[in-house]
Design an enzyme around this catalytic site. Sequence first.
Site, PDB file in Angstrom:
ATOM      1  N   HIS A  81     -22.800 117.921 111.866  1.00 25.10           N
ATOM      2  CA  HIS A  81     -24.188 118.343 111.678  1.00 25.10           C
ATOM      3  C   HIS A  81     -24.323 119.832 111.897  1.00 25.10           C
ATOM      4  O   HIS A  81     -23.640 120.422 112.728  1.00 25.10           O
ATOM      5  CB  HIS A  81     -25.147 117.574 112.609  1.00 25.10           C
ATOM      6  N   ASN A 131     -21.328 122.568 116.372  1.00 28.84           N
ATOM      7  CA  ASN A 131     -20.551 122.342 117.577  1.00 28.84           C
ATOM      8  C   ASN A 131     -19.373 121.431 117.239  1.00 28.84           C
ATOM      9  O   ASN A 131     -19.531 120.473 116.473  1.00 28.84           O
ATOM     10  CB  ASN A 131     -21.415 121.684 118.664  1.00 28.84           C
ATOM     11  N   VAL A 158     -22.558 114.208 119.253  1.00 25.64           N
ATOM     12  CA  VAL A 158     -22.585 113.196 118.192  1.00 25.64           C
ATOM     13  C   VAL A 158     -21.475 113.528 117.186  1.00 25.64           C
ATOM     14  O   VAL A 158     -21.488 114.597 116.571  1.00 25.64           O
ATOM     15  CB  VAL A 158     -23.958 113.162 117.483  1.00 25.64           C
ATOM     16  N   HIS A 217     -26.861 122.668 113.038  1.00 24.50           N
ATOM     17  CA  HIS A 217     -28.124 122.925 113.742  1.00 24.50           C
ATOM     18  C   HIS A 217     -28.805 124.135 113.113  1.00 24.50           C
ATOM     19  O   HIS A 217     -28.176 125.193 112.963  1.00 24.50           O
ATOM     20  CB  HIS A 217     -27.875 123.266 115.220  1.00 24.50           C
ATOM     21  N   ARG A 228     -35.679 116.577 112.295  1.00 25.87           N
ATOM     22  CA  ARG A 228     -35.910 117.335 113.520  1.00 25.87           C
ATOM     23  C   ARG A 228     -35.113 116.741 114.675  1.00 25.87           C
ATOM     24  O   ARG A 228     -35.070 115.515 114.842  1.00 25.87           O
ATOM     25  CB  ARG A 228     -37.410 117.385 113.849  1.00 25.87           C
ATOM     26  N   ASP A 229     -34.509 117.641 115.451  1.00 21.30           N
ATOM     27  CA  ASP A 229     -33.728 117.228 116.616  1.00 21.30           C
ATOM     28  C   ASP A 229     -34.649 116.574 117.648  1.00 21.30           C
ATOM     29  O   ASP A 229     -35.766 117.039 117.893  1.00 21.30           O
ATOM     30  CB  ASP A 229     -33.023 118.446 117.225  1.00 21.30           C
ATOM     31  N   ILE A 230     -34.159 115.511 118.273  1.00 17.18           N
ATOM     32  CA  ILE A 230     -34.972 114.753 119.230  1.00 17.18           C
ATOM     33  C   ILE A 230     -35.147 115.519 120.545  1.00 17.18           C
ATOM     34  O   ILE A 230     -36.108 115.275 121.284  1.00 17.18           O
ATOM     35  CB  ILE A 230     -34.340 113.352 119.462  1.00 17.18           C
TER      36      ILE A 230
HETATM   37  P1  DGP Z   1     -24.378 118.158 119.261  1.00 19.97           P
HETATM   38  O1  DGP Z   1     -24.387 118.461 120.712  1.00 19.97           O
HETATM   39  O2  DGP Z   1     -24.034 119.382 118.423  1.00 19.97           O
HETATM   40  O3  DGP Z   1     -23.540 116.954 118.918  1.00 19.97           O
HETATM   41  O4  DGP Z   1     -25.881 117.847 118.881  1.00 19.97           O
HETATM   42  C1  DGP Z   1     -26.379 116.555 118.712  1.00 19.97           C
HETATM   43  C2  DGP Z   1     -27.855 116.668 118.581  1.00 19.97           C
HETATM   44  O5  DGP Z   1     -28.354 115.455 118.081  1.00 19.97           O
HETATM   45  C3  DGP Z   1     -28.584 116.949 119.883  1.00 19.97           C
HETATM   46  O6  DGP Z   1     -29.227 118.222 119.806  1.00 19.97           O
HETATM   47  C4  DGP Z   1     -29.605 115.838 120.001  1.00 19.97           C
HETATM   48  C5  DGP Z   1     -29.624 115.226 118.628  1.00 19.97           C
HETATM   49  N1  DGP Z   1     -29.816 113.794 118.607  1.00 19.97           N
HETATM   50  C6  DGP Z   1     -29.074 112.863 119.232  1.00 19.97           C
HETATM   51  N2  DGP Z   1     -29.524 111.628 118.982  1.00 19.97           N
HETATM   52  C7  DGP Z   1     -30.608 111.793 118.161  1.00 19.97           C
HETATM   53  C8  DGP Z   1     -31.510 110.876 117.548  1.00 19.97           C
HETATM   54  O7  DGP Z   1     -31.430 109.663 117.682  1.00 19.97           O
HETATM   55  N3  DGP Z   1     -32.488 111.415 116.769  1.00 19.97           N
HETATM   56  C9  DGP Z   1     -32.601 112.776 116.578  1.00 19.97           C
HETATM   57  N4  DGP Z   1     -33.609 113.193 115.789  1.00 19.97           N
HETATM   58  N5  DGP Z   1     -31.764 113.655 117.130  1.00 19.97           N
HETATM   59  C10 DGP Z   1     -30.783 113.175 117.918  1.00 19.97           C
END
Ligand code: DGP
Length: 114
Positions: A100, A87, A96, A102, A29-31
């Site tokens: 990945h 993205n 990041v 989404h 799950r996204d944070i």
């Molecule tokens: P993007 O903008 O497409 O690179 O999305 C990166 C996503 O990663 C963003 O929605 C937040 C998520 N994210 C960043 N750091 C962490 C983390 O440490 N844990 C989790 N679960 N999600 C993270």
Amino acid sequence: MAETIFSKIIRKEMPADIVYEDDRMLAFRDITPQAPTHILIIPKEEIATANDITPEHDELIGAMVRTAATIAEREGIAGDGYRLVINCNGHGGQAVHHLHLHLLGGRPMTWPPG
Ligand code: DGP
């Protein structure tokens, strides 16, 4: 490529709410969720961006998309629908640099994106 926080999540050095794992990928799950369901599906292999996907990754990317659909079914959002997003770099809003996918759902999505 430079290692990201996602490598630490893969190695379980950083906690994450993991919803799926196999030998090639991890989903958690996204944070900072942007929808009621917001899950990231990532390859365990370090691929920085969509620009770095090669023909050798075709099966992996296909499997990631199928996994996203399976997770959507499990989350109960498959019937209503959902959005899959990758993205890429600055204009794509990639923060990041570890590829990945989404999976976003649980509410209607707008189009075009902002
Ligand atoms: P993007 O903008 O497409 O690179 O999305 C990166 C996503 O990663 C963003 O929605 C937040 C998520 N994210 C960043 N750091 C962490 C983390 O440490 N844990 C989790 N679960 N999600 C993270």
